[in-house]
Design an enzyme around this catalytic site. Structure first.
Site, short mmCIF file in Angstrom:
data_model
loop_
_atom_site.label_atom_id
_atom_site.label_comp_id
_atom_site.label_asym_id
_atom_site.label_seq_id
_atom_site.Cartn_x
_atom_site.Cartn_y
_atom_site.Cartn_z
N LYS A 282 0.85 -1.19 0.00
CA LYS A 282 0.00 0.00 0.00
C LYS A 282 0.89 1.25 0.00
CE LYS A 282 -4.42 1.15 2.08
NZ LYS A 282 -5.52 0.75 2.94
N GLU A 367 -19.88 -4.09 10.62
CA GLU A 367 -20.75 -3.23 11.42
C GLU A 367 -21.87 -4.01 12.10
OE1 GLU A 367 -19.70 -2.59 8.35
OE2 GLU A 367 -18.52 -0.75 8.55
N ARG A 395 -25.70 -0.44 7.49
CA ARG A 395 -25.54 -1.89 7.37
C ARG A 395 -26.23 -2.65 8.51
NH1 ARG A 395 -20.71 -3.77 4.22
NH2 ARG A 395 -21.47 -2.95 2.25
C1 LIG Z 1 -19.16 -1.00 5.15
C2 LIG Z 1 -17.92 -0.17 5.18
N1 LIG Z 1 -17.30 0.04 6.35
C3 LIG Z 1 -16.18 0.79 6.40
C4 LIG Z 1 -15.68 1.34 5.25
C5 LIG Z 1 -14.47 2.25 5.32
N2 LIG Z 1 -13.34 1.69 4.58
C6 LIG Z 1 -13.03 2.13 3.34
S1 LIG Z 1 -11.73 1.35 2.70
C7 LIG Z 1 -11.53 0.43 4.08
C8 LIG Z 1 -10.40 -0.55 4.17
C9 LIG Z 1 -10.43 -1.49 3.04
O1 LIG Z 1 -9.31 -2.33 3.14
P1 LIG Z 1 -8.97 -3.25 1.92
O2 LIG Z 1 -10.21 -3.85 1.39
O3 LIG Z 1 -7.91 -4.19 2.35
O4 LIG Z 1 -8.42 -2.26 0.83
P2 LIG Z 1 -7.06 -1.41 0.83
O5 LIG Z 1 -7.45 -0.03 1.19
O6 LIG Z 1 -6.11 -2.01 1.80
O7 LIG Z 1 -6.58 -1.48 -0.57
C10 LIG Z 1 -12.49 0.73 5.04
C11 LIG Z 1 -12.58 0.14 6.37
C12 LIG Z 1 -16.37 1.10 4.05
N3 LIG Z 1 -15.97 1.63 2.90
N4 LIG Z 1 -17.47 0.34 4.04
#
Ligand SMILES: Cc1ncc(C[n+]2csc(CCOP(=O)(O)OP(=O)(O)O)c2C)c(N)n1
Length: 627
Positions: A282, A367, A395
């Site tokens: 990342k 959630e 959610r």
């Molecule tokens: C239901 C929900 N909860 C929280 C989020 C906030 N959120 C956005 S990206 C993310 C992390 C995603 O991690 P990953 O899928 O590993 O992707 P990366 O950013 O590491 O590429 C979170 C928690 C969201 N988008 N949707």
């Protein structure tokens, strides 16, 4: 100057390039992303991590015929740049500009709108099933992160993917990060798959061992795949994805274009579900983001040389005031615990976790589970404080009703990013919470007018003995002086801020602009009392009754959708009490899809800033319609 990128108008143009040229193109794309996001802000580290993966996907697959679905969608910048939006990319996150998430309305290459996590696998399976029913033969690819895989729906989808065995490709982007470091047993399992190439080492050991066996050793190795299967089954009976019915390929170096192209080609030929585990970094290619991927997950504009924020406003955020107060509350009462769904930093709970490592629970992007887990804690005597962004708590609607409210469980819900949310577009707007919370039995719904009141509300709410939701906006606080001690906010008590003939009832962060508007309107002969409602439920009915005179005007103001919101609660009360001899107007947000933009721009468009409020109220006094 980008040279190669200049030649790309659609993904088709990638086909003529060598992998070396693709490598150069990756550099050009990274630079464009860094240049743009340093001035617009945006999801820097997730996007820098998937440049090669996206290039390889568009090189191997034929979008939009083949459909690529991005989980969450925050990592779609390279995809947008390659699919005809390079010119517009400078308008990323600007009012009515390019959205930072996939949007069908923007391009035929964006096949599924996202913003909330963990939905890509379900959507991909639905599309794959439809494709087969329709006798079509294109590919469906879902790109999901290791964070996205902590969400329950992703596993509901995997369950059915393994059952239906439709032909589809899951690209699992493993970077050890959600927004913060990823947590949980699934994350641990993925680390195990990737770490130290345990599996490959086993294979090598086994090969050496077999080679040493005279006569039969080499033939056994040559059996190839069968050999591999035997080794896997012997040493990895739990190779989870294979056991679930998906062909597993990986781990693949996610920044190596030749490796990515090779495995995507391989996956293309498989007649069933395939999961490819890609290992990426990342923030790759920008030192500050690589060193601190969480900070640059969703970055504010920054200096390109240092990575330092360009913001000069030093006021704290509402989230950090909440986080600090949560520590105070936990110091007073050791039953207080905090729960976050993968957002310890975003919700301001990071310092709480440092102060009380055993009392902060990061449950992953889960959630629904966060809410029910807290129910269990509360039933056993703990005092859970659950901090979730307004849009993501949607959610857990059923859990709020079924698990919390029906049993009247005292849990404090913190709805961060309520109201209009900047930059991210319609998926992130926190405008529905008043509506989805206020009709739940036993649920108390509150919003402070400023950060000082937030602090008092938090402490008071912990003692109401019922489920309570406190909503506050994203961003900086008002900058009011903070009280030293605590002030009790009695349940259901509003606050009269200004006397007047008619009545303006404002909720949460509409109170200050409401007050300002009332002062301007006073000069125009419109005399409004202004009330800080504090509660959308229960309403301060006594105070409203006191202020109603025959023929008087009542106006409500909220930063949320009007239909079913705070103003509707007031209207329902007036109807119940048979107050018909008055004029009534609800100010708030219409039910529609919101544009990308800054808070001030969106507020101005919907006339919820001070000039907008003045204009709307004046219109109403000049005979405008009731609503
Ligand atoms: C239901 C929900 N909860 C929280 C989020 C906030 N959120 C956005 S990206 C993310 C992390 C995603 O991690 P990953 O899928 O590993 O992707 P990366 O950013 O590491 O590429 C979170 C928690 C969201 N988008 N949707």
């Amino acid at each position: 100057m980008p040279e190669l990128l200049d030649k790309i108008t659609s993904p088709q143009d990638l086909r003529g390039l060598s992998t070396k040229e693709m490598g150069r193109m990756a550099k050009e794309i990274r630079q464009l992303i860094i240049d743009t996001v340093s001035s617009t802000g945006g999801h820097l580290s997730p996007n820098l991590g998937v440049v090669e993966m996206t290039l390889a996907l568009h090189y191997v697959f034929d979008s939009p015929r083949d459909k690529i679905i991005w989980d969450v969608g925050h990592q779609c910048y390279t995809h947008k740049i390659l699919t005809g939006r390079r010119e517009e990319f400078s308008s990323l996150r600007q009012m009515d500009g390019v959205c930072g998430f996939p949007v069908k309305e923007e391009s035929e290459h964006d096949v599924y709108n996202t913003g909330h996590a963990s939905t890509a696998l379900s959507a991909a399976l639905g599309m794959a099933t439809a494709r087969d029913r329709k006798g079509e033969d294109h590919h469906i690819i879902a790109v999901v992160g290791d964070g996205g895989l902590t969400g329950g729906i992703a596993w509901e989808a995997l369950n059915q993917i393994g059952h239906l065995r439709e032909r589809l490709i899951v690209v699992l982007n493993y970077n050890e990060m959600s927004i913060s470091p990823n947590v949980g047993a699934i994350s641990r399992y993925l680390t195990y798959l990737v770490s130290g190439q345990y599996y490959l080492r086993m294979k090598d050991h086994a090969k050496t061992f077999l080679k040493a066996i005279p006569l039969i050793g080499w033939p056994m190795i040559k059996v190839g795949r069968a050999f591999e299967e035997t080794i896997k089954k012997t040493f990895f009976p739990g190779l989870l994805f294979e056991e679930m019915g998906l062909r597993y390929i990986g781990p693949v170096q996610g920044h190596s274009l030749p490796s990515l192209v090779e495995v995507f080609e391989e996956a293309k030929g498989h007649d069933g579900p395939v999961l490819i585990l890609c290992v990426t970094k990342k923030g790759k290619g920008f030192g500050p983001a690589q060193d601190n991927p969480s900070k640059f997950h969703s970055a504010v504009p920054f200096e390109k040389t240092t990575g330092l924020s360009r913001t000069t406003d030093k006021r704290p955020t509402y989230s950090s005031v909440f986080g600090r107060t949560a520590i105070e509350l936990a110091e007073e009462d050791d039953r207080v615990v905090a729960i976050t769904a993968a957002m310890p930093d975003g919700t301001g709970l990071g310092p709480f976790g440092e102060r009380f490592p055993d009392r902060l629970f990061d449950v992953g992007i889960a959630e629904q589970h966060a809410v029910v887990f807290s129910t269990g804690l509360a039933l056993e005597g703990f005092r859970p404080v659950v901090a979730i962004y307004s849009t993501f708590l949607q959610r857990a609607y059923d859990q709020l009703y079924h698990d919390v409210c029906l049993m009247d469980i005292p849990i404090l819900f913190i709805l961060d990013r309520s109201g209009i949310v900047p930059d991210d577009g319609p998926t992130h707007q926190g405008i529905n919470d008043i509506v989805y919370l206020r009709h739940l039995p036993n649920m108390i719904v509150m919003a402070p007018k400023d950060e000082n009141e937030l602090r008092h509300m938090l402490r008071s709410a912990l003692n109401y003995g019922h489920p309570v939701a406190i909503r506050f906006p994203k961003g900086k606080v008002c900058g009011v002086p903070m009280d030293q001690g605590w002030k009790e906010i009695p349940l259901g008590k509003a606050e009269l801020l200004k006397e007047g003939k008619d009545l303006l009832l404002a909720f949460g962060n509409m109170v200050r602009p409401g007050l300002e508007a009332a002062e301007l309107l006073a000069k125009k002969g419109i005399d409004l009392a202004v009330v800080n409602a504090r509660f959308a439920k229960p309403l301060d009915e006594a105070l409203i009754r006191e202020h109603i005179r025959p023929g008087s005007t009542i106006i409500t103001a909220e930063e949320g959708v009007i239909d079913g919101g705070f103003g509707s609660a007031v209207r329902e009360f007036l109807d119940r009490e048979q107050y018909f001899d008055l004029r009534f107007k609800r100010l708030g947000l219409p039910v529609e899809i919101y544009p990308v933009g800054k808070v001030e721009q969106i507020k101005a468009r919907y006339r919820l800033d001070v000039p907008g409020l003045v204009a709307q109220i004046e219109d109403f006094y000049q005979g405008g319609k009731q609503s």
